[in-house]
Scaffold this motif. Structure first.
Motif, PDB file in Angstrom:
ATOM      1  N   LEU A 172      -6.965 -13.801  80.576  1.00 53.14           N
ATOM      2  CA  LEU A 172      -5.677 -13.375  81.128  1.00 53.14           C
ATOM      3  C   LEU A 172      -5.813 -12.959  82.594  1.00 53.14           C
ATOM      4  O   LEU A 172      -5.005 -13.340  83.442  1.00 53.14           O
ATOM      5  CB  LEU A 172      -5.114 -12.221  80.299  1.00 53.14           C
ATOM      6  CG  LEU A 172      -3.797 -11.627  80.793  1.00 53.14           C
ATOM      7  CD1 LEU A 172      -2.699 -12.674  80.824  1.00 53.14           C
ATOM      8  CD2 LEU A 172      -3.397 -10.441  79.940  1.00 53.14           C
ATOM      9  N   GLN A 193      -1.560 -13.906  74.560  1.00 55.43           N
ATOM     10  CA  GLN A 193      -1.862 -13.456  75.926  1.00 55.43           C
ATOM     11  C   GLN A 193      -0.990 -12.261  76.297  1.00 55.43           C
ATOM     12  O   GLN A 193      -1.435 -11.314  76.939  1.00 55.43           O
ATOM     13  CB  GLN A 193      -1.642 -14.593  76.928  1.00 55.43           C
ATOM     14  CG  GLN A 193      -2.639 -15.738  76.804  1.00 55.43           C
ATOM     15  CD  GLN A 193      -4.082 -15.292  76.924  1.00 55.43           C
ATOM     16  OE1 GLN A 193      -4.410 -14.421  77.734  1.00 55.43           O
ATOM     17  NE2 GLN A 193      -4.958 -15.844  76.112  1.00 55.43           N
ATOM     18  N   GLY A 194       0.265 -12.311  75.860  1.00 63.27           N
ATOM     19  CA  GLY A 194       1.182 -11.212  76.157  1.00 63.27           C
ATOM     20  C   GLY A 194       0.744  -9.911  75.497  1.00 63.27           C
ATOM     21  O   GLY A 194       0.908  -8.827  76.075  1.00 63.27           O
ATOM     22  N   LEU A 195       0.195 -10.010  74.306  1.00 64.45           N
ATOM     23  CA  LEU A 195      -0.309  -8.811  73.622  1.00 64.45           C
ATOM     24  C   LEU A 195      -1.424  -8.180  74.447  1.00 64.45           C
ATOM     25  O   LEU A 195      -1.487  -6.947  74.589  1.00 64.45           O
ATOM     26  CB  LEU A 195      -0.827  -9.176  72.227  1.00 64.45           C
ATOM     27  CG  LEU A 195       0.229  -9.540  71.182  1.00 64.45           C
ATOM     28  CD1 LEU A 195      -0.435 -10.048  69.905  1.00 64.45           C
ATOM     29  CD2 LEU A 195       1.133  -8.349  70.882  1.00 64.45           C
ATOM     30  N   ALA A 206      -1.769  -8.450  77.633  1.00 66.65           N
ATOM     31  CA  ALA A 206      -1.161  -7.918  78.861  1.00 66.65           C
ATOM     32  C   ALA A 206      -0.588  -6.527  78.619  1.00 66.65           C
ATOM     33  O   ALA A 206      -0.932  -5.567  79.326  1.00 66.65           O
ATOM     34  CB  ALA A 206      -0.072  -8.876  79.356  1.00 66.65           C
ATOM     35  N   VAL A 207       0.269  -6.402  77.610  1.00 70.74           N
ATOM     36  CA  VAL A 207       0.883  -5.110  77.325  1.00 70.74           C
ATOM     37  C   VAL A 207      -0.184  -4.110  76.867  1.00 70.74           C
ATOM     38  O   VAL A 207      -0.055  -2.904  77.121  1.00 70.74           O
ATOM     39  CB  VAL A 207       2.000  -5.262  76.272  1.00 70.74           C
ATOM     40  CG1 VAL A 207       2.613  -3.918  75.926  1.00 70.74           C
ATOM     41  CG2 VAL A 207       3.081  -6.211  76.778  1.00 70.74           C
ATOM     42  N   LYS A 261      -2.885  -3.542  78.130  1.00 71.33           N
ATOM     43  CA  LYS A 261      -3.507  -2.864  79.272  1.00 71.33           C
ATOM     44  C   LYS A 261      -2.908  -1.474  79.480  1.00 71.33           C
ATOM     45  O   LYS A 261      -3.496  -0.629  80.135  1.00 71.33           O
ATOM     46  CB  LYS A 261      -3.305  -3.699  80.550  1.00 71.33           C
ATOM     47  CG  LYS A 261      -4.090  -4.984  80.621  1.00 71.33           C
ATOM     48  CD  LYS A 261      -5.565  -4.780  80.921  1.00 71.33           C
ATOM     49  CE  LYS A 261      -5.801  -4.309  82.340  1.00 71.33           C
ATOM     50  NZ  LYS A 261      -7.238  -4.330  82.713  1.00 71.33           N
ATOM     51  N   LEU A 262      -1.707  -1.276  78.910  1.00 72.87           N
ATOM     52  CA  LEU A 262      -0.968  -0.042  79.151  1.00 72.87           C
ATOM     53  C   LEU A 262      -0.721   0.739  77.863  1.00 72.87           C
ATOM     54  O   LEU A 262      -0.882   1.966  77.826  1.00 72.87           O
ATOM     55  CB  LEU A 262       0.378  -0.387  79.809  1.00 72.87           C
ATOM     56  CG  LEU A 262       1.011   0.633  80.739  1.00 72.87           C
ATOM     57  CD1 LEU A 262       0.057   1.013  81.842  1.00 72.87           C
ATOM     58  CD2 LEU A 262       2.286   0.057  81.323  1.00 72.87           C
TER      59      LEU A 262
END
Lengths: 192, 192
Positions: free
Chosen positions: A107, A166-168, A170-171, A173-174
């Motif tokens: 990612l 990939q979105g999982l 990404a989120v 990270k926070l």
DNA sequence: TGACATAGGAAACGGTCGTTTCCTATATTG
DNA sequence: CAATATAGGAAACGACCGTTTCCTATGTCA
């Protein structure tokens, strides 16, 4: 011949990977790599042509390692549907805690894709295509073993799952993803 | 009083945004910003305290702009279900072509989340929470207007859609999404 | 065991980083 | 119209960037 290397190449790459996962290619400095690997910058440049080659090797190492981990988890899952579910669980866990905070190297590279050179971008494309193909295979296996409807449009489904995974990351990270079971159940409805 | 600014602040931010979208916070240099905005670095530092503040303003500008664009597209969509569908279409289009290649500033910041300081991370969290809340609102509206089943678990559904949207932007850095209609149709099955 | 090829490592390279300084230009205000 | 507060802009700052050089250490092979 000549003096042999005093360090294990595999171990150095394993220590370099988190640096790139956290900072990306551009953001990772030789000093970061020096600290993480314990090698001096001179030794790094003896072992690798340049920073680009360190990254390339670390990237391959990461992708191979992730593939192995997933393959191991998928070993027990019999049906295609269960393999998709297990893949989702694998990514949900990877997106949680310190692992989630450290992030996914694929990612991170994706975000930098436009600034990477062609060979690196090709390696990235290969890694992503590999993931997509694996998903597609599980979907088709599921259709064969009866766990997934035969008339499901597998191509858009694979694309969607690839993006979702990939979105999982990404989120992740926070925030830690909550209620893995509910998320998996909801995502699997795309297969119905 | 004193000599007034000779440039439009809004326009400068609009020109700074693509720099951060392409390179991220760390990767964007003052020189990049100088080229993109046409301002000298001295003028940049007159208008902003430091690079961090340029980024902060550019980030706010981007989020506001995206919100407006989406709100405009959602103006015509009546049911909650249609609003979700339109949101998906909006992101699929954003993930395509030069726009897709340039990338999403929220996603880029997400990747760098661990290296950002607390205020910036809070702004990022707010932006993401805003997106999630918007999705959640559409889902609940859909339940009220009958376009979405009343017993749908909206929370995991919103989480999944949020990740999916970010994932589309991620993959869009490399590939254009194909067959938008099929992707939307497949994703919407999560609402059934 | 001596020659040699390579590893290890300190130091320094030019370039770019974000930022500041300093001087000039100019619109505003009394 | 003079005083002033701020903008514009060139140049320079120390710090860090990726990389190279050069010298020493150490294993291998004839």
């Amino acid at each position: 011949m000549g003096r042999p290397r005093s360090f294990d190449m595999e171990a150095v790459l394993a220590r370099a990977v988190p640096v790139f996962r956290e900072h990306g290619y551009d953001g990772a400095s030789i000093d970061h790599l020096r600290e993480a690997t314990g090698l001096t910058s001179g030794s790094l440049y003896k072992a690798f042509k340049d920073k680009r080659h360190v990254f390339s090797a670390a990237f391959s190492h990461y992708v191979k390692d992730r593939r192995q981990q997933l393959a191991q988890r998928l070993g027990g899952a019999l049906t295609g549907r269960e393999r998709i579910a297990e893949t989702l669980r694998f990514y949900l866990e990877s997106a949680s805690g310190t692992e989630g905070r450290q992030g996914c190297l694929v990612l991170a590279s994706l975000i930098e894709a436009t600034t990477l050179d062609d060979p690196l971008r090709d390696a990235l494309r290969e890694a992503l295509d590999g993931n997509r193909t694996a998903i597609l295979t599980s979907l088709r296996d599921g259709q064969r073993d009866g766990s997934i409807r035969g008339d499901l449009a597998v191509e858009p489904c694979a694309d969607l799952l690839l993006s979702l995974l990939q979105g999982l990351r990404a989120v992740g990270k926070l925030h830690d993803p909550a209620d893995h079971a509910a998320l998996v159940a909801t995502a699997l409805k795309m297969l119905d």
